[in-house]
Design a protein around this motif. Structure first.
Motif, PDB file in Angstrom:
ATOM      1  N   VAL A  12      36.297  -4.420 -42.914  1.00 54.10           N
ATOM      2  CA  VAL A  12      37.036  -5.540 -42.321  1.00 54.10           C
ATOM      3  C   VAL A  12      38.439  -5.112 -41.910  1.00 54.10           C
ATOM      4  O   VAL A  12      39.098  -4.336 -42.591  1.00 54.10           O
ATOM      5  CB  VAL A  12      37.068  -6.738 -43.316  1.00 54.10           C
ATOM      6  N   SER A  13      38.851  -5.621 -40.740  1.00 51.86           N
ATOM      7  CA  SER A  13      40.234  -5.415 -40.325  1.00 51.86           C
ATOM      8  C   SER A  13      40.752  -6.764 -39.816  1.00 51.86           C
ATOM      9  O   SER A  13      39.965  -7.633 -39.418  1.00 51.86           O
ATOM     10  CB  SER A  13      40.322  -4.351 -39.230  1.00 51.86           C
ATOM     11  N   ALA A  14      42.062  -6.935 -39.874  1.00 51.83           N
ATOM     12  CA  ALA A  14      42.615  -8.221 -39.455  1.00 51.83           C
ATOM     13  C   ALA A  14      43.968  -7.996 -38.809  1.00 51.83           C
ATOM     14  O   ALA A  14      44.719  -7.119 -39.234  1.00 51.83           O
ATOM     15  CB  ALA A  14      42.756  -9.142 -40.662  1.00 51.83           C
ATOM     16  N   ALA A  15      44.250  -8.785 -37.773  1.00 53.56           N
ATOM     17  CA  ALA A  15      45.530  -8.631 -37.076  1.00 53.56           C
ATOM     18  C   ALA A  15      45.854  -9.930 -36.344  1.00 53.56           C
ATOM     19  O   ALA A  15      44.954 -10.753 -36.101  1.00 53.56           O
ATOM     20  CB  ALA A  15      45.438  -7.489 -36.065  1.00 53.56           C
ATOM     21  N   ASN A  16      47.109 -10.090 -35.999  1.00 54.97           N
ATOM     22  CA  ASN A  16      47.475 -11.239 -35.171  1.00 54.97           C
ATOM     23  C   ASN A  16      47.405 -10.847 -33.711  1.00 54.97           C
ATOM     24  O   ASN A  16      47.976  -9.839 -33.310  1.00 54.97           O
ATOM     25  CB  ASN A  16      48.884 -11.708 -35.525  1.00 54.97           C
ATOM     26  N   GLU A  17      46.651 -11.617 -32.945  1.00 56.38           N
ATOM     27  CA  GLU A  17      46.535 -11.350 -31.511  1.00 56.38           C
ATOM     28  C   GLU A  17      46.762 -12.662 -30.779  1.00 56.38           C
ATOM     29  O   GLU A  17      46.817 -13.728 -31.411  1.00 56.38           O
ATOM     30  CB  GLU A  17      45.138 -10.783 -31.191  1.00 56.38           C
ATOM     31  N   PRO A  68      45.976 -13.653 -40.611  1.00 58.55           N
ATOM     32  CA  PRO A  68      45.897 -13.112 -39.246  1.00 58.55           C
ATOM     33  C   PRO A  68      44.807 -13.837 -38.461  1.00 58.55           C
ATOM     34  O   PRO A  68      43.763 -14.182 -39.026  1.00 58.55           O
ATOM     35  CB  PRO A  68      45.521 -11.647 -39.464  1.00 58.55           C
ATOM     36  N   ASN A  69      45.044 -14.039 -37.172  1.00 59.44           N
ATOM     37  CA  ASN A  69      44.113 -14.913 -36.451  1.00 59.44           C
ATOM     38  C   ASN A  69      42.902 -14.210 -35.838  1.00 59.44           C
ATOM     39  O   ASN A  69      42.024 -14.852 -35.277  1.00 59.44           O
ATOM     40  CB  ASN A  69      44.858 -15.771 -35.410  1.00 59.44           C
ATOM     41  N   VAL A  70      42.840 -12.887 -35.952  1.00 58.91           N
ATOM     42  CA  VAL A  70      41.602 -12.209 -35.519  1.00 58.91           C
ATOM     43  C   VAL A  70      41.113 -11.305 -36.660  1.00 58.91           C
ATOM     44  O   VAL A  70      41.831 -10.446 -37.145  1.00 58.91           O
ATOM     45  CB  VAL A  70      41.810 -11.373 -34.239  1.00 58.91           C
ATOM     46  N   ILE A  71      39.888 -11.572 -37.081  1.00 56.05           N
ATOM     47  CA  ILE A  71      39.296 -10.790 -38.168  1.00 56.05           C
ATOM     48  C   ILE A  71      38.045 -10.112 -37.618  1.00 56.05           C
ATOM     49  O   ILE A  71      37.174 -10.779 -37.047  1.00 56.05           O
ATOM     50  CB  ILE A  71      38.918 -11.711 -39.360  1.00 56.05           C
ATOM     51  N   ARG A  72      38.012  -8.784 -37.756  1.00 55.49           N
ATOM     52  CA  ARG A  72      36.846  -8.040 -37.248  1.00 55.49           C
ATOM     53  C   ARG A  72      36.083  -7.468 -38.436  1.00 55.49           C
ATOM     54  O   ARG A  72      36.692  -6.848 -39.316  1.00 55.49           O
ATOM     55  CB  ARG A  72      37.293  -6.881 -36.355  1.00 55.49           C
ATOM     56  N   ILE A  73      34.781  -7.665 -38.426  1.00 52.18           N
ATOM     57  CA  ILE A  73      33.980  -7.135 -39.542  1.00 52.18           C
ATOM     58  C   ILE A  73      32.797  -6.347 -38.978  1.00 52.18           C
ATOM     59  O   ILE A  73      32.042  -6.845 -38.143  1.00 52.18           O
ATOM     60  CB  ILE A  73      33.464  -8.270 -40.455  1.00 52.18           C
ATOM     61  N   GLN A  74      32.696  -5.099 -39.440  1.00 52.02           N
ATOM     62  CA  GLN A  74      31.521  -4.301 -39.055  1.00 52.02           C
ATOM     63  C   GLN A  74      30.551  -4.291 -40.228  1.00 52.02           C
ATOM     64  O   GLN A  74      30.956  -4.038 -41.364  1.00 52.02           O
ATOM     65  CB  GLN A  74      31.927  -2.858 -38.781  1.00 52.02           C
TER      66      GLN A  74
END
Ligand SMILES: Nc1ncnc2c1ncn2[C@@H]1O[C@H](COP(=O)(O)OP(=O)(O)O)[C@@H](O)[C@H]1O
Ligand SMILES: C[C@@](O)(CCOP(=O)(O)OP(=O)(O)O)CC(=O)O
Length: 454
Positions: free
Chosen positions: A41-46, A109-115
């Motif tokens: 998981v990674s998270a960032a504000n975009e 953070p408003n975008v969370i990416r999960i692989q």
């Protein structure tokens, strides 16, 4: 550096307690497996619409399957998929984790990416190619997740558990104690949220042994009351906080009365799983067995009680072997050797387990005949009986709901069934899976170990 973490959770084999475990009176012996599901998981504000969060879940191994959800508090965190793709398991995890942290989402953070990654043994390995780095290797399929046959190790339970952990880790980041996969309180939160999401996504109430094993590892399990989950209110768009309140009470304050006592197979013995490559539908089997049970009371209860008595004999027998391996290692060594080189001498410690398993299997064959559910169909009986004549095998069952999916054996650690059964006609449909008993349930992984695998 942005926010990056990774988690994994094991698959399961239900050795003892199939069907009975659906009733909270009965215990099941569940082995967690070395094959695991993973979430990075990674998270960032975009740049994003104000107040909304985007959760992007990718399964590169399955033809780059991807689900992109938008959620917002004002919509009760009901996930909307940008391309109308559905994956109920992912949706229910997002819905429940966001609602659980309802009051603490402002700084997230408003975008969370999960692989998502799954170890090779979860799915048929036909038509795959391997992508690997120094640490991990995964099979890549040419088809999407819903079109690849499963082997029955519990992919959805593993998925839901790692996804819950991954999302919780992001939403807890602002709290005083960030998610720690070795903290009992945190494990309880992940487990309870994952059970809720899994039950809702399945649309039926399974016993939850698979989610419990994914979280806690190998366990003696007894289930929670199904009403705990089905009594949760529906999300009410006019009173969005109602669901949050009920969920927090359920996750934190209500006693689920479950058992997740850690267990280990007796020292020197291992689990062997054979994939039989046909596939059975657990839901249909369970429906048939339940109908048979209701129509045959009180005799069906007697059969269940007899199975349970023998389940407990197996469980106690395993635990006695573990004790013996410590109190009398010399004698224990001889016992195990007798499985490899039968000398004619019988050991009651082994016979008790073998007799109990035979009685359980006999009862399930009666249920098979009377209910029409193929719990132990004759083709599996023949296979298991043939396995009992292989060197080192203590005992074997059709795991979980039974059927045509797989067989599970308990055998001495040095048993090499692959060589022994190669080219044998009676084993031509069996592929031995590369799995072992796992030591840990949910665990944190190093996210750098997944670099280059996406
Ligand atoms: N690697 C994955 N990526 C995305 N979704 C997955 C993955 N593995 C499993 N799933 C989800 O779980 C579903 C399979 O669940 P289920 O039929 O309950 O099988 P199992 O018995 O293996 O748990 C898939 O259709 C998909 O929705
Ligand atoms: C019948 C059962 O007690 C065991 C089913 O075990 P399986 O290992 O066959 O499970 P699936 O992965 O859901 O197919 C039902 C239950 O406990 O949920």
């Amino acid at each position: 550096m942005g926010y990056n973490r990774a988690f994994s959770a094991p698959g399961k084999a239900l050795l003892v307690g199939g069907y009975l475990v659906l009733d909270s009176r009965y215990k099941a012996y569940v082995i967690a497996l070395s094959s695991r599901m993973h979430a990075v998981v990674s998270a960032a504000n975009e740049a994003n619409a104000e107040g909304s969060y985007r959760v992007l879940v990718t399964s590169a191994q399955f033809n780059d399957d991807q689900w992109s959800y938008t959620v917002s508090k004002k919509e009760g965190f009901l996930p909307a998929e940008d391309n109308n793709r559905t994956n109920p398991f992912i949706e229910q995890v997002i819905f429940n984790v966001f609602n659980y942290f309802f009051d603490n989402v402002e700084q997230v953070p408003n975008v969370i990416r999960i692989q998502i990654f799954s170890d090779p043994e979860y799915h048929s390995q036909e038509n795959t190619y391997v992508v690997s780095n120094k640490y991990k290797h995964f099979n890549f399929h040419k088809k999407g997740i819903t079109d690849v046959p499963k082997t029955g190790l519990g992919s959805s339970a593993g998925l839901v558990t790692v996804l819950t952990a991954a999302l919780c880790s992001v939403l807890m980041e602002e709290s005083l104690t960030p998610l720690n996969a070795t903290n009992a309180e945190h494990l309880k939160i992940v487990h309870n949220l994952a059970q809720v999401a899994h039950c809702q996504a399945q649309g039926k109430i399974g016993s939850g042994f698979d989610v419990a094993a994914a979280t806690y590892g190998s366990i003696l399990y007894n289930r929670f009351a199904p009403d705990l989950v089905s009594d949760l209110p529906k999300m009410n768009p006019k009173h969005i906080r109602q669901y949050h309140r009920a969920l927090v009470a359920l996750v934190e304050r209500i006693d689920w009365n479950i058992s997740t006592e850690r267990i280990k197979l007796p020292r020197g013995l291992k689990l062997i799983m054979g994939d039989v490559n046909s596939g059975s539908e657990t839901v249909k089997l369970v429906a048939k067995v339940k109908r048979w049970y209701q129509e045959n009371l009180p005799r069906s209860l007697e059969i269940y009680e007899k199975i349970n008595d023998n389940n407990m004999k197996v469980i106690v027998g395993f635990s006695k072997l573990n004790q013996l391996s410590e109190t009398n290692p010399e004698y224990y060594k001889k016992i195990l050797e007798s499985l490899i080189q039968p000398s004619g001498k019988k050991y009651v410690e082994l016979e008790e387990i073998q007799d109990a398993v035979n009685t359980i299997r006999e009862q399930f064959r009666i249920i098979t005949q009377e209910s029409g559910a193929d719990v132990e169909p004759s083709i599996q009986t023949e296979l298991l009986d043939a396995c009992m004549n292989l060197k080192g095998v203590l005992t074997g069952v059709v795991p979980g709901a039974g059927g045509y999916d797989a067989i599970s054996l308990i055998a001495t650690e040095n048993t090499e069934l692959f060589q022994e059964t190669e080219n044998r006609e009676d084993f031509k449909n069996v592929s031995w899976l590369k799995i072992k008993q796992a030591d840990l349930g949910l665990m944190e992984e190093d996210y750098l170990h997944y670099k280059g695998l996406e």
